[in-house]
Enzyme design. Structure first.
Site, PDB file in Angstrom:
ATOM      1  N   GLY A 112      77.428  -4.434  89.749  1.00 45.38           N
ATOM      2  CA  GLY A 112      78.118  -5.466  90.506  1.00 45.38           C
ATOM      3  C   GLY A 112      79.058  -6.305  89.661  1.00 45.38           C
ATOM      4  O   GLY A 112      80.207  -6.551  90.038  1.00 45.38           O
ATOM      5  N   ARG A 131      79.378  -7.153  83.144  1.00 44.30           N
ATOM      6  CA  ARG A 131      78.259  -6.294  82.755  1.00 44.30           C
ATOM      7  C   ARG A 131      78.766  -4.882  82.462  1.00 44.30           C
ATOM      8  O   ARG A 131      78.277  -4.207  81.555  1.00 44.30           O
ATOM      9  CB  ARG A 131      77.206  -6.273  83.860  1.00 44.30           C
ATOM     10  CG  ARG A 131      75.894  -5.712  83.397  1.00 44.30           C
ATOM     11  CD  ARG A 131      74.862  -5.717  84.511  1.00 44.30           C
ATOM     12  NE  ARG A 131      74.406  -7.032  84.867  1.00 44.30           N
ATOM     13  CZ  ARG A 131      73.776  -7.322  86.014  1.00 44.30           C
ATOM     14  NH1 ARG A 131      73.566  -6.379  86.905  1.00 44.30           N
ATOM     15  NH2 ARG A 131      73.374  -8.542  86.271  1.00 44.30           N
ATOM     16  N   ARG A 167      74.744   3.717  90.611  1.00 41.07           N
ATOM     17  CA  ARG A 167      74.766   2.254  90.577  1.00 41.07           C
ATOM     18  C   ARG A 167      73.531   1.754  89.846  1.00 41.07           C
ATOM     19  O   ARG A 167      72.400   2.169  90.162  1.00 41.07           O
ATOM     20  CB  ARG A 167      74.802   1.682  91.999  1.00 41.07           C
ATOM     21  CG  ARG A 167      74.351   0.249  92.098  1.00 41.07           C
ATOM     22  CD  ARG A 167      74.647  -0.417  93.414  1.00 41.07           C
ATOM     23  NE  ARG A 167      73.685  -1.437  93.762  1.00 41.07           N
ATOM     24  CZ  ARG A 167      73.551  -2.636  93.177  1.00 41.07           C
ATOM     25  NH1 ARG A 167      74.355  -2.970  92.171  1.00 41.07           N
ATOM     26  NH2 ARG A 167      72.644  -3.488  93.570  1.00 41.07           N
ATOM     27  N   VAL A 168      73.737   0.880  88.867  1.00 39.39           N
ATOM     28  CA  VAL A 168      72.622   0.175  88.244  1.00 39.39           C
ATOM     29  C   VAL A 168      72.743  -1.290  88.651  1.00 39.39           C
ATOM     30  O   VAL A 168      73.815  -1.876  88.574  1.00 39.39           O
ATOM     31  CB  VAL A 168      72.597   0.340  86.703  1.00 39.39           C
ATOM     32  CG1 VAL A 168      72.324   1.782  86.323  1.00 39.39           C
ATOM     33  CG2 VAL A 168      73.892  -0.134  86.052  1.00 39.39           C
ATOM     34  N   MET A 182      72.365  -5.339  97.968  1.00 40.35           N
ATOM     35  CA  MET A 182      73.429  -5.540  98.954  1.00 40.35           C
ATOM     36  C   MET A 182      74.487  -4.429  99.009  1.00 40.35           C
ATOM     37  O   MET A 182      75.536  -4.628  99.612  1.00 40.35           O
ATOM     38  CB  MET A 182      74.109  -6.896  98.698  1.00 40.35           C
ATOM     39  CG  MET A 182      73.135  -8.063  98.793  1.00 40.35           C
ATOM     40  SD  MET A 182      73.917  -9.664  98.649  1.00 40.35           S
ATOM     41  CE  MET A 182      74.746  -9.779 100.217  1.00 40.35           C
ATOM     42  N   GLU A 183      74.234  -3.283  98.387  1.00 39.61           N
ATOM     43  CA  GLU A 183      75.329  -2.303  98.277  1.00 39.61           C
ATOM     44  C   GLU A 183      74.993  -0.837  98.565  1.00 39.61           C
ATOM     45  O   GLU A 183      75.860  -0.072  99.001  1.00 39.61           O
ATOM     46  CB  GLU A 183      75.932  -2.353  96.854  1.00 39.61           C
ATOM     47  CG  GLU A 183      76.738  -3.592  96.532  1.00 39.61           C
ATOM     48  CD  GLU A 183      75.876  -4.725  95.980  1.00 39.61           C
ATOM     49  OE1 GLU A 183      74.723  -4.448  95.573  1.00 39.61           O
ATOM     50  OE2 GLU A 183      76.334  -5.873  95.971  1.00 39.61           O
ATOM     51  N   SER A 195      64.644  -8.144  89.783  1.00 37.62           N
ATOM     52  CA  SER A 195      65.017  -9.378  89.073  1.00 37.62           C
ATOM     53  C   SER A 195      64.323 -10.596  89.651  1.00 37.62           C
ATOM     54  O   SER A 195      64.215 -11.628  88.995  1.00 37.62           O
ATOM     55  CB  SER A 195      66.530  -9.597  89.141  1.00 37.62           C
ATOM     56  OG  SER A 195      66.931  -9.746  90.492  1.00 37.62           O
ATOM     57  N   ASP A 196      63.879 -10.493  90.907  1.00 38.75           N
ATOM     58  CA  ASP A 196      63.108 -11.597  91.485  1.00 38.75           C
ATOM     59  C   ASP A 196      62.131 -11.039  92.507  1.00 38.75           C
ATOM     60  O   ASP A 196      62.367  -9.997  93.098  1.00 38.75           O
ATOM     61  CB  ASP A 196      64.014 -12.684  92.087  1.00 38.75           C
ATOM     62  CG  ASP A 196      65.207 -12.129  92.810  1.00 38.75           C
ATOM     63  OD1 ASP A 196      66.222 -11.808  92.158  1.00 38.75           O
ATOM     64  OD2 ASP A 196      65.113 -11.960  94.040  1.00 38.75           O
TER      65      ASP A 196
HETATM   66  N1  HPA Z   1      68.805 -10.440  97.830  1.00 37.05           N
HETATM   67  C1  HPA Z   1      69.851  -9.613  97.780  1.00 37.05           C
HETATM   68  N2  HPA Z   1      70.255  -9.022  96.672  1.00 37.05           N
HETATM   69  C2  HPA Z   1      69.567  -9.252  95.544  1.00 37.05           C
HETATM   70  C3  HPA Z   1      68.472 -10.095  95.532  1.00 37.05           C
HETATM   71  C4  HPA Z   1      68.072 -10.722  96.737  1.00 37.05           C
HETATM   72  O1  HPA Z   1      67.095 -11.481  96.792  1.00 37.05           O
HETATM   73  N3  HPA Z   1      68.016 -10.138  94.240  1.00 37.05           N
HETATM   74  C5  HPA Z   1      68.807  -9.343  93.521  1.00 37.05           C
HETATM   75  N4  HPA Z   1      69.751  -8.803  94.299  1.00 37.05           N
END
Ligand code: HPA
Length: 236
Positions: free
Chosen positions: A26, A30, A93-94, A184-185, A207-208
């Protein structure tokens, strides 16, 4: 045909300056980081809208790395031009994703076999039903082998490609049908690959965690990125 359509409105590269395998992420910075750290002799081929793209070699094999921005419309544009005008054969895609489940931990790698979506991107094909966007099987198999060889914890399954970053209902809805997490992609990328008859795969790092509220630190993000790239480079 395609050669004459290059450069494109969004990619200022000559036809031969883009490799047939492109690793995408994205954030264009990066992409610059990946090219500088992992590629031999990287040369920048694009800066239109700041969407940096580079071509170099990895173990002597030509490969490009390019940003794709956020969301399906953005990756839709770049992947369309790469597949259809630069005759790119494979896009990997990474990226990062949010996990919907407590047992899918920060830093886990998700090899995204399928991408559900709440986007209407596929509507333009007037299909009489709902298309199921899927990754390329050989790329999935290669990524699994690479993750096992490198000893990185990984999952293979479906994710949600959402049109909304701030969607409070997504987790409740999509975990009912086994979806692991959200980005999102990828569904746009997989659809464009299918229409062009080419190959695509998404390799994601958690990542979360939306179930626990945990988030990666900056250092953890870097480690996650390194793992995804190493898996992706094994596919070149
Ligand atoms: N939502 C959408 N895209 C993301 C998220 C999320 O919580 N975390 C990393 N990419």
């Amino acid at each position: 045909m395609s050669r004459e359509q290059t450069p494109t409105p969004h990619i200022a590269a000559a036809y031969d300056d883009v490799a047939k395998t492109v690793i995408m992420c994205g954030d264009p910075l990066r992409a610059q980081f990946i090219a500088g750290k992992y590629l031999e002799n990287p040369v920048q081929y694009n800066n239109v809208r700041g969407m940096l793209g580079f071509t170099g070699t990895f173990n002597g094999r030509k490969v490009s790395v390019q940003g794709h921005g956020m969301g399906i419309p953005s990756i839709g544009i770049y992947s369309y031009e790469l597949f259809n005008f630069y005759d790119v054969e494979r896009i990997i895609r990474v990226g990062t994703c949010g996990s919907f489940r407590k047992d899918i931990l920060l830093g886990d790698v998700i090899i995204a076999m399928a991408a559900c979506t709440d986007s209407n991107f596929a509507d333009k094909y007037n299909l009489h039903g709902t298309y199921a966007p899927v990754a390329d099987w050989e790329l999935i198999r290669g990524a699994v082998g690479a993750a096992e060889g490198l000893g990185y914890p990984y999952r293979v399954g479906s994710i949600l490609s959402s049109d909304s970053f701030y969607d409070n209902n997504a987790q409740t809805d999509w975990t009912k049908v086994g979806v692991m997490g959200v980005e999102m992609e990828l569904s746009g990328l997989y659809l464009n690959a299918a229409v062009a008859g080419r190959k695509a795969l998404g390799i994601l790092s958690v990542s979360d965690n939306l179930a626990t509220g945990e988030r990666m630190s900056v250092e953890q993000r870097q480690t996650g990125l390194d793992r995804m790239i190493q898996i992706a480079l094994n596919l070149i």
